[in-house]
Design an enzyme around this catalytic site. Structure first.
Site, mmCIF file in Angstrom:
data_model
loop_
_atom_site.group_PDB
_atom_site.id
_atom_site.type_symbol
_atom_site.label_atom_id
_atom_site.label_comp_id
_atom_site.label_asym_id
_atom_site.label_seq_id
_atom_site.Cartn_x
_atom_site.Cartn_y
_atom_site.Cartn_z
ATOM 1 N N CYS A 157 37.900 17.750 23.703
ATOM 2 C CA CYS A 157 38.637 18.294 24.841
ATOM 3 C C CYS A 157 39.801 19.106 24.294
ATOM 4 O O CYS A 157 40.638 18.573 23.558
ATOM 5 C CB CYS A 157 39.146 17.161 25.734
ATOM 6 S SG CYS A 157 40.179 17.691 27.120
ATOM 7 N N CYS A 167 37.782 25.868 26.146
ATOM 8 C CA CYS A 167 37.615 24.606 26.879
ATOM 9 C C CYS A 167 36.181 24.169 26.650
ATOM 10 O O CYS A 167 35.247 24.967 26.820
ATOM 11 C CB CYS A 167 37.901 24.796 28.367
ATOM 12 S SG CYS A 167 37.472 23.346 29.383
#
Length: 260
Positions: free
Chosen positions: A70, A177
């Site tokens: 992440c 992302c």
């Protein structure tokens, strides 16, 4: 061998699938908290607290290494995660692939969550690895959430907004992302210009998977027997992969293996 991965939600699927391809015999632990999405607009303190919750649930399964799959968690919580787990459990963060994109020259764009876009962390990577290169930071509000829920209308809307903010002459796009890697083809269709070569995409899944193996002294063995187990933790509780996860090839690849 057991590798754990944490993310807010489905963003860990790309890295988990990369580990599965490199080591089909590795057990995987996927720890996320999809009920808390989106993380992008949250404060650094909130992201750190949520990240540590996912990490602690994964660490209880005694993995050999943990991938922070992440970007937002890597920006805000990586130091706290390493302070809690290392040296017993090596921690591998996710870094946007700005350096390799810069090597290819510019101009290029970085698609990322609002929390990561413009952050001192991302600006530092641009300064260190892309000085003198034409770089555009593109905030993508709503895109990670749309990917999480595999919502085609929300995906089209969020991708269209981000594509409209992306210069037409970019030669590469860094996916800042991990959720975005699941819809790379959709993004490509939105940004590709007629009669121009398609931009090169730079993700992080393959790199972090390879780094996790290096940190535990393991070698890739894609020919190994597919004996690795799968444990899915949602909000700390064991569960099955969510239906939205199975709409992506990466999720279906992981689902082939029976739960550990």
């Amino acid at each position: 061998m057991k590798i754990a991965l944490m993310d807010s939600g489905n963003g860990l699927l790309a890295a988990a699938a990369a580990v599965r391809r490199l080591r089909p015999d590795a057990d995987l632990v996927l720890s996320s908290a999809p009920d808390t999405l989106p993380w992008g607009p949250r404060s650094a303190e909130e992201v750190t607290e949520l990240s540590l919750g996912c990490v602690r649930a994964a660490a209880a399964h005694r993995p050999d290494a943990l991938i922070v799959a992440c970007n937002t968690a890597s920006v805000h919580a990586l130091d706290a995660i390493r302070a809690e787990l290392e040296p017993e459990i090596p921690v591998i963060g996710t870094v946007p692939a700005i350096k390799p994109a810069a090597v290819g020259g510019g101009p290029f764009a970085i698609w990322a969550t609002p929390a990561t876009t413009g952050s001192p962390y991302q600006r530092g990577l641009i300064r260190d690895f892309a000085a003198g290169v034409d770089v555009t930071e593109v905030a993508c509000p709503g895109l990670a959430d749309a990917v999480q829920h595999a919502d085609p209308e929300a995906l089209d809307a969020a991708v269209a907004v981000a594509a409209g903010r992306t210069p037409r002459d970019v030669r590469a796009i860094v996916l800042g992302c991990t959720h975005y890697e699941l819809v790379a083809e959709r993004i490509l269709a939105a940004v590709r210009q007629p009669a121009a070569p398609p931009p090169v995409f730079y993700g992080s899944a393959d790199a972090v998977a390879a780094q996790a193996l290096r940190r535990i002294g393991a070698q890739p063995a894609p020919e190994a027997a597919a004996t690795g187990g799968l444990t899915v933790l949602l909000g700390g509780q064991e569960a099955a992969l969510e239906p939205a996860s199975l709409t992506y090839p990466e999720g279906r690849l992981l689902a082939v293996v029976s739960p550990a």
